[in-house]
Write a protein that holds these residues in place. Structure first.
Motif, mmCIF file in Angstrom:
data_model
loop_
_atom_site.group_PDB
_atom_site.id
_atom_site.type_symbol
_atom_site.label_atom_id
_atom_site.label_comp_id
_atom_site.label_asym_id
_atom_site.label_seq_id
_atom_site.Cartn_x
_atom_site.Cartn_y
_atom_site.Cartn_z
ATOM 1 N N TRP A 123 -14.619 5.216 7.547
ATOM 2 C CA TRP A 123 -15.264 6.059 6.535
ATOM 3 C C TRP A 123 -15.926 5.171 5.476
ATOM 4 O O TRP A 123 -17.065 5.407 5.085
ATOM 5 C CB TRP A 123 -14.239 7.014 5.900
ATOM 6 N N CYS A 140 -12.338 10.042 -3.487
ATOM 7 C CA CYS A 140 -11.674 9.804 -2.196
ATOM 8 C C CYS A 140 -11.099 8.389 -2.151
ATOM 9 O O CYS A 140 -9.961 8.190 -1.702
ATOM 10 C CB CYS A 140 -12.660 10.030 -1.058
ATOM 11 N N TYR A 148 -9.514 -0.844 -4.305
ATOM 12 C CA TYR A 148 -8.873 -0.412 -3.061
ATOM 13 C C TYR A 148 -8.548 -1.627 -2.182
ATOM 14 O O TYR A 148 -7.444 -1.733 -1.627
ATOM 15 C CB TYR A 148 -9.795 0.563 -2.322
ATOM 16 N N GLU A 204 -3.206 0.806 6.750
ATOM 17 C CA GLU A 204 -4.263 1.785 6.501
ATOM 18 C C GLU A 204 -4.789 2.258 7.839
ATOM 19 O O GLU A 204 -4.751 1.536 8.827
ATOM 20 C CB GLU A 204 -5.390 1.145 5.680
ATOM 21 N N SER A 205 -5.294 3.457 7.848
ATOM 22 C CA SER A 205 -5.822 3.992 9.105
ATOM 23 C C SER A 205 -7.198 3.411 9.389
ATOM 24 O O SER A 205 -7.976 3.141 8.467
ATOM 25 C CB SER A 205 -5.901 5.515 9.038
ATOM 26 N N ASN A 212 -9.933 5.520 7.849
ATOM 27 C CA ASN A 212 -10.330 5.278 6.460
ATOM 28 C C ASN A 212 -11.278 4.087 6.353
ATOM 29 O O ASN A 212 -12.260 4.126 5.605
ATOM 30 C CB ASN A 212 -9.103 5.062 5.574
ATOM 31 N N MET A 223 -7.188 7.170 -1.810
ATOM 32 C CA MET A 223 -6.747 6.185 -0.832
ATOM 33 C C MET A 223 -5.936 5.080 -1.520
ATOM 34 O O MET A 223 -4.925 4.609 -0.974
ATOM 35 C CB MET A 223 -7.955 5.610 -0.084
#
Length: 184
Positions: free
Chosen positions: A63, A97, A164, A56-57, A60, A101
């Motif tokens: 955020w 969002c 998530y 994962e970035s 993200n 993801m």
């Protein structure tokens, strides 16, 4: 400016708007747990940086941490007496969002057919800890909702975030080459 104010020495703290409450109240438990969750996400993100490829970035994760800070601010506001700042609102778009993801992480993961024991590589293990803290935060927010107003979408966001984190832990194990341990 000194970091200590001594105003909390009596076991109370101020909510947004100035109302003083006990540090043991449910509201503080909720937003303190959200803060704990954000800290675990920071740990998990730093551990994921050592994986062969990032599951994962960092953007993200950052955020999500910013959204958790907004949730903390919303929970620290007694909405009955003080309007929750727009900057602390969680929207349906924020929940969507998170769903996007999740959808982006799932391709290539083995089909999920049984319970998975938390663990695996160090990064996945940290994400699993974050997931369980997220579930606790969600339960505390639900309890708080039974006592007072809680801004819309807070509990929904936390519920989706735990999904998530479950998928992120699986992805971290996959990219590290660590086999998941199934409960049988």
């Amino acid at each position: 400016m000194k970091i200590y104010t001594k105003t909390g020495d009596d076991g109370t703290t101020s909510l947004v708007g100035g109302k003083r409450v006990s540090k043991s109240c449910r509201r503080l438990e909720a937003y303190g747990t959200v803060d704990e969750l954000s800290s675990y996400l920071g740990l998990a993100e730093s551990l994921m940086a050592s994986l062969p490829s990032a599951p994962e970035s960092a953007g993200n994760i950052r955020w999500i941490q910013r959204k958790l800070f907004c949730i903390g601010g919303a929970l620290a506001t007694d909405a009955v007496t003080t309007p929750v700042p727009d900057s602390c609102r969680v929207t349906a778009d924020d929940v969507e969002c998170l769903e996007q993801m999740i959808d982006a992480l799932q391709p290539g993961l083995p089909e999920h057919r049984s319970f998975i024991l938390p663990g695996g590589c160090t990064a996945a293990s940290a994400v699993h800890v974050a997931r369980t803290v997220c579930r606790r935060a969600e339960r505390l927010v639900i309890c708080l909702q039974q006592e007072t107003q809680v801004p819309e979408n807070v509990a929904v966001f936390l519920n989706r975030l735990s999904d998530y984190l479950f998928v992120l832990a699986r992805k971290a194990n996959q990219v590290s080459g660590t086999e998941e341990i199934l409960w049988k």
